[in-house]
Write an enzyme that holds these catalytic residues in place. Structure first.
Site, PDB file in Angstrom:
ATOM      1  N   CYS A  59      -4.191  -3.035 -10.326  1.00 40.18           N
ATOM      2  CA  CYS A  59      -4.485  -2.181 -11.142  1.00 40.18           C
ATOM      3  C   CYS A  59      -3.703  -1.870 -12.440  1.00 40.18           C
ATOM      4  O   CYS A  59      -3.879  -2.735 -13.402  1.00 40.18           O
ATOM      5  CB  CYS A  59      -4.837  -0.847 -10.506  1.00 40.18           C
ATOM      6  SG  CYS A  59      -5.595   0.501 -11.253  1.00 40.18           S
ATOM      7  N   LYS A  73       2.434  -3.556  -5.184  1.00 32.97           N
ATOM      8  CA  LYS A  73       2.113  -3.180  -6.745  1.00 32.97           C
ATOM      9  C   LYS A  73       3.556  -2.938  -7.201  1.00 32.97           C
ATOM     10  O   LYS A  73       4.226  -2.110  -6.791  1.00 32.97           O
ATOM     11  CB  LYS A  73       1.359  -1.989  -6.423  1.00 32.97           C
ATOM     12  CG  LYS A  73       0.959  -1.540  -7.980  1.00 32.97           C
ATOM     13  CD  LYS A  73      -0.043  -0.107  -7.721  1.00 32.97           C
ATOM     14  CE  LYS A  73      -0.806   0.023  -9.150  1.00 32.97           C
ATOM     15  NZ  LYS A  73      -1.727   1.148  -8.726  1.00 32.97           N
ATOM     16  N   GLU A 100      -8.968  -2.519  -4.897  1.00 35.86           N
ATOM     17  CA  GLU A 100      -7.836  -1.637  -4.587  1.00 35.86           C
ATOM     18  C   GLU A 100      -8.133  -0.532  -3.707  1.00 35.86           C
ATOM     19  O   GLU A 100      -9.161   0.033  -3.839  1.00 35.86           O
ATOM     20  CB  GLU A 100      -7.256  -1.279  -5.854  1.00 35.86           C
ATOM     21  CG  GLU A 100      -6.060  -0.253  -5.632  1.00 35.86           C
ATOM     22  CD  GLU A 100      -5.602   0.341  -7.053  1.00 35.86           C
ATOM     23  OE1 GLU A 100      -4.268   0.646  -6.914  1.00 35.86           O
ATOM     24  OE2 GLU A 100      -6.252   0.505  -8.024  1.00 35.86           O
TER      25      GLU A 100
END
Length: 276
Positions: A153, A112, A43
């Site tokens: 994440c 995301k 990331e």
């Protein structure tokens, strides 16, 4: 093609974008030379992680960093999951993962969807939503080996995302991620093993290397977990490449032995996709 090699690049990230990109490309070449067919970066691989950095380091896609990823994917003839970068589009910023095929083509772009907004008193407070906007779509891509689903994440905490990807035929889920020294030791491996066992899939996470001097200190420990919940490979905290040979025959055997997909009670419950 029941077996293939996966590589996760645990990159040390500096404040110099060009240096991050150059070193990432060098490690990608090394992974390909070791036989990796799918390679993932961590990331925020081209930028320090933090709300104050996102606007400064953000790029359009295609742009400078993703162009380099496209070139190195083609040069090495691999599937490259480009971790994530801060993306600027129409005045908004996103935490975005790009995927490039062996011919350098952009195969997938994932923004995301669950932003990292948490407050653990005395430990950590972070609010991605101060500068970032959430994505609103799923993203998978096909390889000659299997279909791959993408998350970033914090997305790993949401079991429904993994379930949707599994319903869509994914056998490998890849989460570039940067957990921290509070959530990392508590949940990093647990969540990966949970997603893997729940869905009988392989789960891989690519973290930045740990830098104790950074404003946000990443946990490290990039990991690969098999559908039985076993940790196949796990990094320490330093810059390194983690390799794992992914065996899809093993996945099929586990699904046959414990046939949860045939046993789900769709008459009683469902996890469904609201939009493609």
């Amino acid at each position: 093609m029941a077996t293939f090699r996966l590589a996760l690049i645990q990159l040390h990230i500096s404040s110099i974008k060009s240096e991050n990109v150059t070193r990432a490309c060098s490690l990608i070449r090394e992974a390909a030379a070791q036989g990796a067919k799918i390679v993932s970066l961590p990331e925020c691989f081209n930028s320090p992680y933090g709300v104050k950095y996102f606007p400064e380091y953000a790029e359009k896609i295609p742009g400078e960093s993703t162009q380099k990823l496209s070139e190195v994917a083609k040069e090495c003839s691999i599937y490259l999951i480009g971790g994530s970068i801060p993306e600027e589009d129409a005045g908004k910023l996103y935490n975005t993962c790009t995927v490039f095929g062996p011919d350098g083509t952009l195969l997938a772009k994932y923004r995301k969807i669950h932003l990292f907004d948490i407050d653990v008193p005395g430990k950590i407070t972070f609010q991605e939503s101060k500068t970032l906007s959430p994505g609103d779509s799923f993203s998978t891509f096909d390889t000659p080996y299997c279909r791959v689903g993408l998350g970033i994440c914090y997305d790993m905490r949401f079991a429904e995302l993994a379930q949707i990807y599994t319903q869509r035929g994914c056998q490998l889920l890849v989460y570039p991620g940067a957990f921290n020294l509070t959530t990392g030791p508590a949940h990093w491996e647990l969540l990966q093993r949970g997603r893997a066992v729940d869905n009988q899939v392989y789960v891989a996470t690519a973290s930045p290397a740990r830098d104790d001097k950074a404003s946000y200190v990443a946990w490290g420990h990039s990991t690969v977990v098999n559908p039985w919940g076993e940790v196949l490979a796990k990094a320490g905290t330093e810059e390194t490449i983690v390799y794992s040979d992914i065996d899809l025959k093993k996945l099929a055997e586990i699904r046959q032995q414990i046939p949860i997909f045939r046993q789900k009670r769709s008459d009683l419950y469902a996890v469904e996709m609201k939009k493609p």
